[in-house]
Design a protein around this motif. Structure first.
Motif, PDB file in Angstrom:
ATOM      1  N   ARG A 262       0.874  -1.193   0.042  1.00 44.77           N
ATOM      2  CA  ARG A 262      -0.157  -0.038  -0.042  1.00 44.77           C
ATOM      3  C   ARG A 262       0.714   1.324  -0.050  1.00 44.77           C
ATOM      4  N   THR A 263       1.525   1.651  -1.049  1.00 45.64           N
ATOM      5  CA  THR A 263       2.443   2.606  -1.063  1.00 45.64           C
ATOM      6  C   THR A 263       1.739   3.985  -1.168  1.00 45.64           C
ATOM      7  N   ASP A 264       0.284   4.002  -1.280  1.00 49.30           N
ATOM      8  CA  ASP A 264      -0.367   5.210  -0.968  1.00 49.30           C
ATOM      9  C   ASP A 264      -0.659   5.640   0.274  1.00 49.30           C
ATOM     10  N   LYS A 265      -0.413   4.651   1.220  1.00 50.91           N
ATOM     11  CA  LYS A 265      -0.277   4.894   2.787  1.00 50.91           C
ATOM     12  C   LYS A 265       0.990   5.001   3.285  1.00 50.91           C
ATOM     13  N   HIS A 266       2.174   5.123   2.544  1.00 47.68           N
ATOM     14  CA  HIS A 266       3.455   4.814   3.261  1.00 47.68           C
ATOM     15  C   HIS A 266       3.926   6.210   3.407  1.00 47.68           C
ATOM     16  N   HIS A 267       4.737   6.560   4.407  1.00 47.83           N
ATOM     17  CA  HIS A 267       5.453   7.837   4.508  1.00 47.83           C
ATOM     18  C   HIS A 267       6.274   8.110   3.411  1.00 47.83           C
ATOM     19  N   ALA A 268       6.722   9.230   3.213  1.00 46.08           N
ATOM     20  CA  ALA A 268       7.484   9.694   2.323  1.00 46.08           C
ATOM     21  C   ALA A 268       9.012   9.093   1.848  1.00 46.08           C
ATOM     22  N   TYR A 269       9.439   8.732   2.967  1.00 48.75           N
ATOM     23  CA  TYR A 269      10.541   7.966   3.106  1.00 48.75           C
ATOM     24  C   TYR A 269      10.402   6.382   2.910  1.00 48.75           C
ATOM     25  N   GLY A 270       9.282   5.864   2.545  1.00 46.40           N
ATOM     26  CA  GLY A 270       8.987   4.531   2.363  1.00 46.40           C
ATOM     27  C   GLY A 270       9.933   4.141   1.312  1.00 46.40           C
ATOM     28  N   LYS A 271       9.760   4.698   0.184  1.00 51.82           N
ATOM     29  CA  LYS A 271      10.601   4.240  -0.810  1.00 51.82           C
ATOM     30  C   LYS A 271      12.112   3.930  -0.524  1.00 51.82           C
ATOM     31  N   HIS A 272      12.610   4.756   0.068  1.00 50.59           N
ATOM     32  CA  HIS A 272      14.147   4.943   0.468  1.00 50.59           C
ATOM     33  C   HIS A 272      14.433   3.703   1.361  1.00 50.59           C
ATOM     34  N   ILE A 273      13.403   3.596   2.330  1.00 40.50           N
ATOM     35  CA  ILE A 273      13.650   2.319   3.334  1.00 40.50           C
ATOM     36  C   ILE A 273      13.530   1.119   2.579  1.00 40.50           C
ATOM     37  N   PHE A 274      12.437   0.966   1.639  1.00 38.56           N
ATOM     38  CA  PHE A 274      12.450  -0.305   0.864  1.00 38.56           C
ATOM     39  C   PHE A 274      13.614  -0.744  -0.016  1.00 38.56           C
ATOM     40  N   TYR A 275      14.104   0.482  -0.535  1.00 36.67           N
ATOM     41  CA  TYR A 275      15.440   0.470  -1.676  1.00 36.67           C
ATOM     42  C   TYR A 275      16.681  -0.044  -0.916  1.00 36.67           C
ATOM     43  N   PHE A 276      16.894   0.775   0.326  1.00 41.26           N
ATOM     44  CA  PHE A 276      18.137   0.317   1.047  1.00 41.26           C
ATOM     45  C   PHE A 276      17.781  -1.027   1.869  1.00 41.26           C
ATOM     46  N   GLY A 277      16.619  -1.278   2.217  1.00 42.81           N
ATOM     47  CA  GLY A 277      16.256  -2.637   3.075  1.00 42.81           C
ATOM     48  C   GLY A 277      16.656  -3.718   2.106  1.00 42.81           C
ATOM     49  N   LYS A 278      16.448  -3.576   0.697  1.00 42.12           N
ATOM     50  CA  LYS A 278      16.633  -4.779  -0.115  1.00 42.12           C
ATOM     51  C   LYS A 278      18.054  -4.902  -0.259  1.00 42.12           C
ATOM     52  N   LYS A 279      19.154  -3.740  -0.012  1.00 41.79           N
ATOM     53  CA  LYS A 279      20.403  -3.942  -0.175  1.00 41.79           C
ATOM     54  C   LYS A 279      21.032  -4.405   1.365  1.00 41.79           C
ATOM     55  N   LEU A 280      20.388  -4.233   2.263  1.00 46.54           N
ATOM     56  CA  LEU A 280      20.818  -4.552   3.685  1.00 46.54           C
ATOM     57  C   LEU A 280      20.431  -6.465   3.914  1.00 46.54           C
ATOM     58  N   GLU A 281      19.526  -6.523   3.109  1.00 46.21           N
ATOM     59  CA  GLU A 281      18.930  -7.976   3.272  1.00 46.21           C
ATOM     60  C   GLU A 281      20.143  -9.119   3.153  1.00 46.21           C
ATOM     61  N   GLY A 282      20.310  -9.932   4.180  1.00 46.38           N
ATOM     62  CA  GLY A 282      21.430 -10.960   4.012  1.00 46.38           C
ATOM     63  C   GLY A 282      22.700 -10.516   4.457  1.00 46.38           C
ATOM     64  N   LEU A 283      22.894  -9.209   4.903  1.00 50.84           N
ATOM     65  CA  LEU A 283      24.110  -8.829   5.624  1.00 50.84           C
ATOM     66  C   LEU A 283      24.340  -9.191   6.879  1.00 50.84           C
TER      67      LEU A 283
END
Length: 977
Positions: free
Chosen positions: A409-430
């Motif tokens: 539900r991107t329409d309900k996300h905070h403006a920083y949401g896309k950055h959090i998911f973007y960098f979250g993907k890079k953090l995954e598995g570290l």
């Protein structure tokens, strides 16, 4: 040229894997690659492998930091230098010693400072000063210029060029538990700490070519060869290999005589195994495991030896396991064979509160420098990443919850949401931090500092900084010292029987227990609550459906109930064949000969070996290799293709029909993915029989042991109920009879103080000590004059009924407590000289509220000690008893059920259904099925009492109710509120 490189094992700092670091380094033209993680050596083995694969020279070191402040970088010139570095780091990580500001006088390692801890003119031969590229121009006016022979290039590497610095900053915020705006006050890496081509780096030092020459010369002095293979393990148990083998042979023969008398098959199997053990050099491994078990037995600990090690008759004769491989036709090759590349391992289970003592023995026996627990890597993953990054960006909890619970539900996300998911993907598995493996221990021939630094964990045992997979690849044997509560049930039950019944029980006479008719009858009934591995509703139903009453059958049941077998449909096929053995034909005579005990159904991993070996003639060693490949992810390997070709070639040479061969191969290939080790099941089944024996003959003591070990499939309430059903008189906590834990006296079971919510342990201890020293309490006045406790703690004891022996009601006790002065001691340590006079009061008459004791017990213990059915506000007019269900197949019934547990299942159509387990008014179990439509109409609403309506179905004689309607029934109101 790069002397200071970090991987992501510089935890919450670096972002590159060791493999990525090596790849990027070689792309930049390096032929020597350095790894210097911050206070960590976890990446050394991966780095070493990656360097060898890339055909570059590995150089390893450590960046030493104290309180996040860089002291120096240590580089090993050889493995002795690595030992020097890890010894220093281990002292810091295990004993808390400070990293000194000036490096020790290493003989085989060099130190590189980023800041001068002393005049550069006082540097020793192994000390250098590192100059960053941006600092080169400052050398012109620096006194350091007069000592260029001690200067090297220092260009740290921490991340890759793309988004690397931003990811690094987020990791630093997570590590410091701060929001991104606060990071300016904390040390972070420079934004240029990534790899650039060597020629470009050299140009930055062009004004001082001597610095480049020094750096290259220093690198040529450094290198690292990691010793791999079984020689890393402790080589001998005695003094040499011959003595080890002689001792193992003696112990095996002695145990064989005790286990088998003069059975020639056993002696032949022992000789066969000893030959392979000697050939592969595993005698020391067996002897150390035997030594661990011997210590445990010497102090009265129970253990279970399980896993593939139970395939070994030598292990059986050494009493490492109680699984007879001849009885179950277990193949030793499943455990050890000449083709096996990975070392074997024994899984030894001890009681949860005895395991640490056994571990402590291993450390003391084999030396702390040579013994350590294995690590595991806790990685960034899933929702936890989003929460961590949400906090870094300063989001309120409500906004973080939306990101976690509604990621689409991107329409309900905070403006920083896309950055959090973007960098979250890079953090995954570290890797996030190091943790402890469930029980793996390594015992090294040389000090472990040659392989890793050691790190102390909260339990007081150090870990190596690598995990079980690295240990296996490095050649280390793993000793799994594990824990489980089922063994605590058995041990404590035996102690309680000795105390309460004055009898000694031998639970290790497995042959007698397995043949006991009453034990077999209990197994067949499925009434196994509290018994290890067989108490769940699913297992209770399976045992009933199978009418299982023997050890071999239980071994099979313990395997077919596992998710893979059940999901494939083979569990149902097995039950059908067990009831109708005339209804099927064996696929081939090989199946009839070798899978007859499981009705031609492959149940175990060993069955794969049997079929491949006897149908197609592959050696047992090759059969196990094939099984291991199929259960792993190496089906594309040359070994797999060669064995597959040999299977079909041999089958053709034996004259098998091609269609039959293809079907056998299909079954073998499809089955391997979900098969279970038979020896593992057999080990669990031994423990299950021990529990069954105790529950059958000493049910009260056994159920108290289950209650006191705080672990099992069900809640404490259910185990208390089971003790009541076995004839126990359940008593609430009492200040004159209860102990801290629950205990049994005769047929009276007193609930322990530990179960009273919010009662402090020190209060319970004070009560017990006073009672032990000065006798039972005569009443509330006597109690308060002898035990000092806060009034709120006294209220808990009064409300739970701990003073009921006085004959006074709770209201009278609550009144009287206000007239008595609590126990106290004067400053001189002398009590009152004279008995204090007390005012006499005439108490009003207090009205007793119905069920008030039950409601207090629910609040204070979590459940009532009387039947919850007595609290139902309005029961249905007619209730079908659970014991009647099997006689009323197809009928619609109404049940009043007290919730026990439920199982969630997702159908093939992605809909939710449930299986419920309940108690009826008489205290007997019954089961329900809630298909998706009924579950949607009538959902569960938490613990409590329900009216259930539905139709009775029988599945292989096991009854359950297909629910059409269900509603929760309220309890009567507590009239005090």
């Amino acid at each position: 040229m790069y002397l200071n490189n970090h991987s992501y094992y510089s935890l919450r700092y670096g972002t590159l894997s060791p493999q990525e670091l090596v790849q990027q380094a070689t792309d930049c033209g390096l032929d020597r690659v350095v790894l210097t993680d911050i206070n960590n050596t976890s990446g050394v083995f991966e780095f070493y492998k990656a360097c060898r694969e890339a055909r570059v020279t590995p150089v390893v070191g450590i960046e030493f930091r104290q309180d996040n402040q860089l002291r120096y970088i240590g580089l090993a010139q050889n493995e002795e230098g690595f030992r020097e570095l890890t010894t220093l780091l281990s002292a810091h990580l295990t004993a808390g010693k400070m990293i000194p500001r000036i490096a020790p006088e290493w003989e085989h390692a060099v130190a590189i400072y980023a800041a001068l801890p002393k005049p550069i003119g006082d540097f020793r031969p192994h000390e250098y000063y590192g100059v960053r590229p941006e600092e080169v121009n400052n050398l012109y006016s620096s006194p350091i210029r007069q000592h260029l022979d001690r200067v090297v290039a220092l260009a740290p590497v921490t991340f890759d060029r793309e988004d690397g610095h931003r990811l690094h900053k987020l990791l630093r915020c997570i590590d410091e538990n701060i929001v991104i705006g606060q990071l300016r006050d904390y040390p972070i890496a420079d934004e240029h700490e990534y790899l650039v081509p060597v020629d470009e780096l050299k140009r930055r030092y062009a004004p001082y070519p001597q610095i480049v020459n020094n750096t290259e010369a220093l690198l040529k002095e450094c290198g690292f060869e990691m010793r791999l293979g079984s020689e890393n393990n402790r080589r001998y148990f005695t003094g040499n290999g011959e003595e080890d083998m002689a001792l193992l042979t003696k112990l095996a023969y002695r145990g064989c005589r005790r286990r088998y008398a003069s059975d020639p098959r056993a002696r032949e199997r022992v000789n066969k195994e000893l030959k392979v053990i000697d050939q592969l050099g595993f005698a020391t491994y067996f002897l150390i495991t035997w030594d661990i078990v011997r210590y445990a037995q010497s102090v009265g600990y129970y253990h279970i030896g399980r896993g593939s090690g139970a395939n070994s008759i030598v292990a059986f004769c050494l009493y490492i396991t109680d699984v007879d491989p001849l009885e179950l036709d277990l193949y030793f090759e499943r455990f050890i064979n000449p083709y096996r590349t990975s070392p074997p391992d024994f899984d030894i289970d001890f009681s949860w509160n005895e395991r640490d003592d056994v571990t402590d023995y291993v450390f003391k026996r084999y030396g702390r420098e040579r013994t350590a627990l294995l690590a595991t890597y806790s990685t960034f993953k899933g929702r936890s990443i989003i929460r961590e990054l949400g906090k870094v960006f300063g989001l309120p909890k409500a906004d973080i919850d939306v990101l976690v619970n509604e990621p689409q539900r991107t329409d309900k996300h905070h403006a920083y949401g896309k950055h959090i998911f973007y960098f979250g993907k890079k953090l995954e598995g570290l890797p996030n931090h190091l943790s402890i493996h469930a029980g793996g221990i390594v015992i090294s021939e040389r000090p472990l500092y040659y392989h890793t630094a050691l790190q102390m964990m909260p339990k007081g045992f150090p870990i190596v900084q690598f995990d079980m997979y690295a240990a296996e690849d490095m050649g280390f044997h793993k000793y799994d010292i594990l824990s489980q509560r089922g063994l605590g049930h058995i041990r404590d039950a035996v102690d309680y029987i000795r105390e309460n019944q004055h009898e000694s029980v031998n639970v290790h006479d497995i042959a007698r227990i397995k043949s006991d008719q009453r034990v077999k009858e209990r197994l067949r009934s499925g009434n196994c609550i509290g018994c290890f591995y067989i108490e769940s509703p699913a297992m209770r139903g399976l045992l009933h459906k199978l009418e299982c009453d023997n050890y071999v059958g239980l071994v099979a049941a313990s395997s077919i109930i596992r998710p893979g077998v059940a999901k494939s449909g083979m569990m149902r096929e097995y039950i059908h064949r067990a009831h109708h053995p005339e209804s099927f034909n064996y696929l081939h005579e090989t199946y009839e000969t070798h899978l007859k005990e499981t009705y031609g159904v492959m149940v175990y991993q060993e069955d794969v070996m049997k079929i491949v070996h006897h149908f197609a003639g592959l050696d047992l060693d090759e059969s196990d290799v094939l099984r291991r490949i199929m259960t792993g992810k190496k089906k594309s390997s040359d070994t797999f293709r060669n064995l597959q070709a040999k299977f079909f070639r041999n089958a053709r040479e034996r004259g098998h029909d091609p269609a039959l061969t293809r079907e056998v191969w299909r079954q073998v290939e499809s089955f391997s993915g979900y098969s279970f080790c038979k020896a593992h099941s057999a080990s669990f089944a031994v423990e299950s029989f021990q529990s069954l024996y105790l529950k059958t003959y000493y049910p009260l003591e056994f159920m108290v042991a289950v209650i006191n070990n705080f672990g099992g499939f069900y809640s404490t309430e259910l185990y208390v109920h089971e003790a009541r059903m076995a004839g126990g008189n359940i008593e609430s906590p009492c200040i004159n009879h209860s102990r801290y834990l629950t205990h049994v006296t005769g047929e009276d079971i007193y609930i322990g103080f530990v179960h009273i919510r919010e009662l402090e342990r020190k209060v319970a201890t004070a009560i017990l000590e006073e009672r032990e020293n000065n006798g039972a309490f005569t009443g509330l006045v006597d109690f308060l004059q002898r035990v000092h406790l806060p009034r709120i703690q006294l209220d808990l004891l009064i409300r739970v009924g701990a003073f009921r022996f006085t004959g006074m009601s709770k209201y009278e006790l609550m009144w009287e407590k206000n007239t008595v002065r609590s126990a106290r001691t004067t400053a001189c340590g002398v009590g009152d000289l004279f008995e204090e006079e007390r005012d006499e009061f005439t108490l009003p008459r207090f009205e007793v509220v119905p069920h008030e004791q039950a409601f207090d017990e629910i609040e204070l213990l979590g459940f009532p000690l009387t039947s919850p059915f007595e609290l139902v506000a309005e029961a249905p007019a007619h209730e079908c008893p659970a014991l009647e269900l099997h006689r009323r197949e197809g009928q619609s019934v109404t049940m009043l059920g007290y919730y026990v547990c439920r199982k969630h299942v997702t159908t093939v159509n992605k809909k939710h259904m449930n299986f419920g387990t309940w108690l009826d008014r008489a205290g007997h179990f019954f089961d329900t099925v809630h298909f998706p439509p009924a579950l949607a109409r009538c959902p569960f609403k938490g613990k409590g009492m329900y009216v259930i309506r539905g139709r009775i179905v029988l599945d292989f004689g096991f009854p359950s109710v297909e629910v059409s309607h269900m509603e929760k029934v309220p309890f009567v109101a507590d009239k005090r509120y």
